[in-house]
Scaffold this motif. Structure first.
Motif, PDB file in Angstrom:
ATOM      1  N   ARG A  50      -0.343  -3.916 -13.473  1.00 48.98           N
ATOM      2  CA  ARG A  50       0.245  -4.318 -12.192  1.00 48.98           C
ATOM      3  C   ARG A  50       0.012  -3.211 -11.181  1.00 48.98           C
ATOM      4  O   ARG A  50       0.350  -2.057 -11.443  1.00 48.98           O
ATOM      5  CB  ARG A  50       1.752  -4.551 -12.345  1.00 48.98           C
ATOM      6  CG  ARG A  50       2.083  -5.751 -13.191  1.00 48.98           C
ATOM      7  CD  ARG A  50       3.560  -5.736 -13.493  1.00 48.98           C
ATOM      8  NE  ARG A  50       3.875  -6.656 -14.547  1.00 48.98           N
ATOM      9  CZ  ARG A  50       4.553  -7.785 -14.381  1.00 48.98           C
ATOM     10  NH1 ARG A  50       4.997  -8.126 -13.196  1.00 48.98           N
ATOM     11  NH2 ARG A  50       4.802  -8.565 -15.405  1.00 48.98           N
ATOM     12  N   LEU A  51      -0.540  -3.596 -10.043  1.00 53.65           N
ATOM     13  CA  LEU A  51      -0.897  -2.596  -9.032  1.00 53.65           C
ATOM     14  C   LEU A  51      -0.167  -2.858  -7.722  1.00 53.65           C
ATOM     15  O   LEU A  51      -0.095  -4.011  -7.265  1.00 53.65           O
ATOM     16  CB  LEU A  51      -2.405  -2.630  -8.758  1.00 53.65           C
ATOM     17  CG  LEU A  51      -3.338  -2.358  -9.938  1.00 53.65           C
ATOM     18  CD1 LEU A  51      -4.794  -2.489  -9.495  1.00 53.65           C
ATOM     19  CD2 LEU A  51      -3.086  -0.966 -10.526  1.00 53.65           C
ATOM     20  N   LEU A  52       0.345  -1.790  -7.141  1.00 50.52           N
ATOM     21  CA  LEU A  52       0.941  -1.838  -5.811  1.00 50.52           C
ATOM     22  C   LEU A  52       0.134  -0.900  -4.927  1.00 50.52           C
ATOM     23  O   LEU A  52      -0.174   0.223  -5.334  1.00 50.52           O
ATOM     24  CB  LEU A  52       2.397  -1.341  -5.850  1.00 50.52           C
ATOM     25  CG  LEU A  52       3.335  -1.991  -6.885  1.00 50.52           C
ATOM     26  CD1 LEU A  52       4.701  -1.298  -6.842  1.00 50.52           C
ATOM     27  CD2 LEU A  52       3.473  -3.483  -6.618  1.00 50.52           C
ATOM     28  N   CYS A  53      -0.201  -1.361  -3.719  1.00 45.68           N
ATOM     29  CA  CYS A  53      -0.988  -0.509  -2.812  1.00 45.68           C
ATOM     30  C   CYS A  53      -0.314  -0.457  -1.447  1.00 45.68           C
ATOM     31  O   CYS A  53      -0.044  -1.500  -0.846  1.00 45.68           O
ATOM     32  CB  CYS A  53      -2.416  -1.036  -2.687  1.00 45.68           C
ATOM     33  SG  CYS A  53      -3.386  -0.125  -1.462  1.00 45.68           S
ATOM     34  N   VAL A  54      -0.060   0.767  -0.976  1.00 45.29           N
ATOM     35  CA  VAL A  54       0.671   0.959   0.275  1.00 45.29           C
ATOM     36  C   VAL A  54      -0.238   1.058   1.506  1.00 45.29           C
ATOM     37  O   VAL A  54       0.176   1.553   2.549  1.00 45.29           O
ATOM     38  CB  VAL A  54       1.616   2.186   0.205  1.00 45.29           C
ATOM     39  CG1 VAL A  54       2.747   1.941  -0.778  1.00 45.29           C
ATOM     40  CG2 VAL A  54       0.850   3.449  -0.151  1.00 45.29           C
ATOM     41  N   LEU A  60      -3.123  -9.307   4.927  1.00 39.42           N
ATOM     42  CA  LEU A  60      -2.174  -8.367   4.307  1.00 39.42           C
ATOM     43  C   LEU A  60      -0.907  -8.272   5.161  1.00 39.42           C
ATOM     44  O   LEU A  60      -0.982  -8.119   6.384  1.00 39.42           O
ATOM     45  CB  LEU A  60      -2.806  -6.977   4.170  1.00 39.42           C
ATOM     46  CG  LEU A  60      -4.055  -6.880   3.303  1.00 39.42           C
ATOM     47  CD1 LEU A  60      -4.570  -5.439   3.290  1.00 39.42           C
ATOM     48  CD2 LEU A  60      -3.794  -7.373   1.883  1.00 39.42           C
ATOM     49  N   PRO A  61       0.257  -8.287   4.525  1.00 41.00           N
ATOM     50  CA  PRO A  61       1.503  -8.170   5.294  1.00 41.00           C
ATOM     51  C   PRO A  61       1.804  -6.715   5.662  1.00 41.00           C
ATOM     52  O   PRO A  61       1.207  -5.785   5.112  1.00 41.00           O
ATOM     53  CB  PRO A  61       2.550  -8.695   4.294  1.00 41.00           C
ATOM     54  CG  PRO A  61       1.993  -8.319   2.951  1.00 41.00           C
ATOM     55  CD  PRO A  61       0.490  -8.436   3.080  1.00 41.00           C
ATOM     56  N   VAL A 105      -0.770  -5.708  -2.060  1.00 41.76           N
ATOM     57  CA  VAL A 105      -1.310  -4.757  -1.073  1.00 41.76           C
ATOM     58  C   VAL A 105      -0.686  -5.052   0.290  1.00 41.76           C
ATOM     59  O   VAL A 105      -0.545  -6.217   0.665  1.00 41.76           O
ATOM     60  CB  VAL A 105      -2.852  -4.901  -0.953  1.00 41.76           C
ATOM     61  CG1 VAL A 105      -3.424  -3.816  -0.043  1.00 41.76           C
ATOM     62  CG2 VAL A 105      -3.521  -4.859  -2.323  1.00 41.76           C
ATOM     63  N   ILE A 106      -0.335  -4.007   1.003  1.00 36.73           N
ATOM     64  CA  ILE A 106       0.114  -4.177   2.392  1.00 36.73           C
ATOM     65  C   ILE A 106      -0.910  -3.534   3.330  1.00 36.73           C
ATOM     66  O   ILE A 106      -1.784  -2.792   2.897  1.00 36.73           O
ATOM     67  CB  ILE A 106       1.520  -3.575   2.626  1.00 36.73           C
ATOM     68  CG1 ILE A 106       1.513  -2.058   2.343  1.00 36.73           C
ATOM     69  CG2 ILE A 106       2.570  -4.305   1.797  1.00 36.73           C
ATOM     70  CD1 ILE A 106       2.739  -1.352   2.874  1.00 36.73           C
ATOM     71  N   ALA A 107      -0.773  -3.827   4.613  1.00 33.04           N
ATOM     72  CA  ALA A 107      -1.752  -3.331   5.598  1.00 33.04           C
ATOM     73  C   ALA A 107      -1.393  -1.935   6.075  1.00 33.04           C
ATOM     74  O   ALA A 107      -0.247  -1.663   6.447  1.00 33.04           O
ATOM     75  CB  ALA A 107      -1.792  -4.276   6.794  1.00 33.04           C
TER      76      ALA A 107
END
Ligand SMILES: [Fe+2]
Ligand SMILES: [Fe+2]
Length: 259
Positions: A31-35, A103-104, A59-61
């Protein structure tokens, strides 16, 4: 509850991203989260976006994703960043641009976690000082009630700020940090891209175990010479004369009008 690889500020650096993903794969972290800041500075925006998309990363912008797709101007960019982002705008595949445009600005997960790129209300704010954290802790309580672990990027440094009411303490961002459920946290997993760092070109990331309430900070080497040669060949590195030209353009027409 789960174990997440937390990444940020990839900036089109394929070699660094692949090194980080190899480390996470070896640990079985899927599981990956990208800031944010998937693109900018380096030549492999499309490959980096595709690696995240194909792995189902959340992923967010970041500001570079917004600027690279023409949704934010160059006003608060350095000349170096602006130059690379002009190249990014010209070279992005349509599918990558579409992906980045969706991307939000934020993403909330589990009961208490939020992803933001810069400040909670300002994507280009550098949260470096306790006063920035206090200001953003107030925004967090107002805009995202109940969220007490905020992962952020943009400053390109591994950091942990612990908030207890109106007091902010910096906790050393090394090894494993245990998050106290009675406190609020602002955590930067560091920058995957190390191309702008003078020494120690190491890709940074973190592993967040929401069940154990821990964040582990990691660094890994990557093939920086490959990244640099592709960036130079692709025209992503600014020279002295272009730097001066941009200074003149900023004075004459203003950064909003440089395209
Ligand atoms: Fe960045
Ligand atoms: Fe950024």
């Amino acid at each position: 509850m789960a174990v997440y690889g937390v990444l940020g500020d990839i900036h089109g650096n394929r070699e660094a991203l692949e090194a980080v993903l190899a480390r996470l794969d070896a640990e079985g972290v899927t599981r990956l989260l990208c800031v944010g800041d998937v693109v900018g500075y380096n030549a492999d925006a499309d490959a980096c976006a595709e690696a995240l998309r194909s792995r189902g990363a959340i992923v967010i912008a970041g500001n570079h994703d917004l600027i690279g797709t023409g949704r934010l101007d160059f006003e608060r960019c350095s000349n170096k960043a602006m130059h690379a982002l002009k190249r990014t705008r010209r070279s992005l595949a349509r599918a990558t641009a579409d992906y980045l445009c969706e991307l939000p600005a934020h993403h909330a997960l589990e009961e208490h976690v939020l992803l933001t790129h810069g400040g909670v209300r300002d994507v280009q704010q550098y949260m470096t000082k306790p006063q920035h954290i206090l200001e953003n802790a107030a925004y967090l309580r107002t805009d995202f009630p109940g969220r007490r672990v905020c992962f952020f990027g943009h400053t390109h440094e591994q950091k942990v700020f612990e908030v207890d009411g109106d007091r902010v303490a910096e906790v050393p961002a090394s090894g494993t940090v245990r998050l106290d459920p009675r406190r609020e946290y602002f955590v930067n997993p560091g920058s995957v891209d190390a191309s702008r760092k003078r020494a120690h070109k190491l890709a940074e990331f973190a592993v967040f175990d929401s069940g154990a309430s821990t964040v582990r900070f990691e660094q890994t080497p990557y093939d920086d010479s490959a990244t640099e040669s592709k960036a130079a060949a692709g025209g992503f590195r600014i020279d002295r004369w272009r730097d001066r030209l941009y200074d003149v353009q900023r004075r004459l027409v203003g950064p909003r009008h440089i395209s």
